[in-house]
Write an enzyme that holds these catalytic residues in place. Structure first.
Site, short mmCIF file in Angstrom:
data_model
loop_
_atom_site.label_atom_id
_atom_site.label_comp_id
_atom_site.label_asym_id
_atom_site.label_seq_id
_atom_site.Cartn_x
_atom_site.Cartn_y
_atom_site.Cartn_z
N THR A 50 0.82 -1.21 0.00
CA THR A 50 0.00 0.00 0.00
C THR A 50 0.86 1.26 0.00
O THR A 50 0.46 2.30 -0.51
CB THR A 50 -0.93 -0.04 1.24
OG1 THR A 50 -1.70 -1.24 1.15
CG2 THR A 50 -1.85 1.14 1.31
N TYR A 140 5.65 -11.93 5.08
CA TYR A 140 4.51 -11.43 4.30
C TYR A 140 4.29 -12.34 3.08
O TYR A 140 5.07 -12.32 2.14
CB TYR A 140 4.85 -9.99 3.88
CG TYR A 140 3.83 -9.25 3.05
CD1 TYR A 140 2.54 -9.69 2.85
CD2 TYR A 140 4.19 -8.03 2.47
CE1 TYR A 140 1.63 -8.96 2.09
CE2 TYR A 140 3.30 -7.29 1.71
CZ TYR A 140 2.02 -7.77 1.52
OH TYR A 140 1.13 -7.05 0.77
N LYS A 168 1.96 -12.33 7.93
CA LYS A 168 0.82 -11.64 7.35
C LYS A 168 0.44 -12.45 6.11
O LYS A 168 1.26 -12.61 5.20
CB LYS A 168 1.22 -10.22 6.96
CG LYS A 168 0.16 -9.54 6.12
CD LYS A 168 0.68 -8.25 5.58
CE LYS A 168 -0.30 -7.68 4.60
NZ LYS A 168 0.22 -6.49 3.95
#
Ligand SMILES: O=C(O)C1=N[C@H](C(=O)O)C[C@H](O)C1
Length: 297
Positions: A50, A140, A168
């Site tokens: 993001t 991640y 994550k």
């Protein structure tokens, strides 16, 4: 520094605001982060997907981190800062992690090495080297972007490493969360926004969700309702934010998100760095129509 028990609740992956000439817009950044801090979030994430990690220079990541830390010190010192340091090159990931340690990151977010399609053994070794630096690591998993998936065994072995405090999971597999939760490995944060409620049901300890930049409180409510055992109310609250999530991911994240934050006046412009471009006029028209309902959900 963060520990395993801190990997729960809502973490917000931050956007990186740019001015129209493509430079960092730190004034917008402070205004936007200030607004997020009015909510009870568990952590801020700099330089994730993001945050446009592929086009943000490392010096800028350091600038963003220092600025966030200074701001948090006066506003909310208890909120940890997680810095994205993962690349597709083990040596540079280690080096970035060392530099993140030097500037006091509370944890680092390390993406599964993308593009090269390494073996599971190579992925394990990558995480082992990064974890040895000594800053807590959140691995991640995002196969739709990296081109490679963690096997269950690899995920377990990464979570077993000293220095790794969580994963994550932005895959669309519910089994990764459920298997890791069942075997007592973990914690796992959901990073696939549409599956947030489903992954909580499978044992996720929270979410690292781009959508939580908009209507932040709704995501916090879903989490707390679920934790308090009110699974149905959590599902109903989550159902109210799914139209927002669908729109945020209709075109590549974070373009729709930046457009919304700019429309709300939280950042000065929705500028992205190429090859990312602003949203289409069609999506813009839809978002203009839907935005008021998103803010009420
Ligand atoms: O930046 C992140 O962290 C996230 N990125 C994912 C993506 O863009 O694919 C989505 C997730 O909400 C968080």
């Amino acid at each position: 520094m963060m520990e395993r028990q801190d990997v729960q609740g809502i973490f917000v992956p931050l956007i990186t605001p740019f001015s129209l000439d493509g430079e960092l817009d730190l004034a917008s950044y402070r205004n936007y982060v200030d607004n997020l801090l009015s909510h009870d979030i568990q952590g801020l994430v700099i330089n994730g997907t993001t945050g446009e990690a592929p086009t943000v220079r490392w010096e800028e990541v350091i600038q963003l981190t220092k600025s966030t830390q200074a701001f948090l010190k006066s506003k909310k010192p208890s909120v940890p800062v997680v810095v994205g340091t993962g690349t597709n090159d083990t040596a540079s990931s280690v080096q970035r992690t060392e530099m993140a340690a030097e500037i006091g990151a509370d944890a680092v977010l390390v993406v599964v090495p993308y593009y090269s399609k390494p073996s599971q053994q190579g992925i394990i070794e990558h995480f082992r080297r990064v974890a040895q630096v000594g800053v807590p690591v959140i691995a991640y998993e995002i196969p739709s972007r990296t081109g490679v998936s963690l096997s269950m065994d690899t995920a377990r072995r990464i979570l077993d490493m000293n220095g790794v405090i969580g994963i994550k999971d932005s895959s669309d597999r519910l089994e990764l969360v459920s298997e890791l939760a069942r075997s007592g490995s973990g914690p796992v944060l959901c990073g696939d926004d549409l599956q947030f409620h489903a992954k909580l049901s499978q044992g996720a300890s929270g979410g690292m969700l781009a959508s939580a930049n908009v209507n932040t409180q709704a995501f916090i409510d879903v989490y707390h309702l679920f934790r308090s055992g009110d699974v149905i109310a959590a599902q109903q609250s989550f159902d109210r934010v799914t139209p927002l999530i669908r729109k945020l991911f209709q075109e590549s994240n974070p373009a729709p998100l930046k457009w919304i934050l700019a429309s709300q006046g939280l950042i000065a412009s929705d500028q992205l760095r190429l090859p990312m471009t602003s949203i289409s006029m069609e999506l813009e028209a839809e978002l203009e129509r839907l935005l008021p309902s998103f803010m009420q959900s």
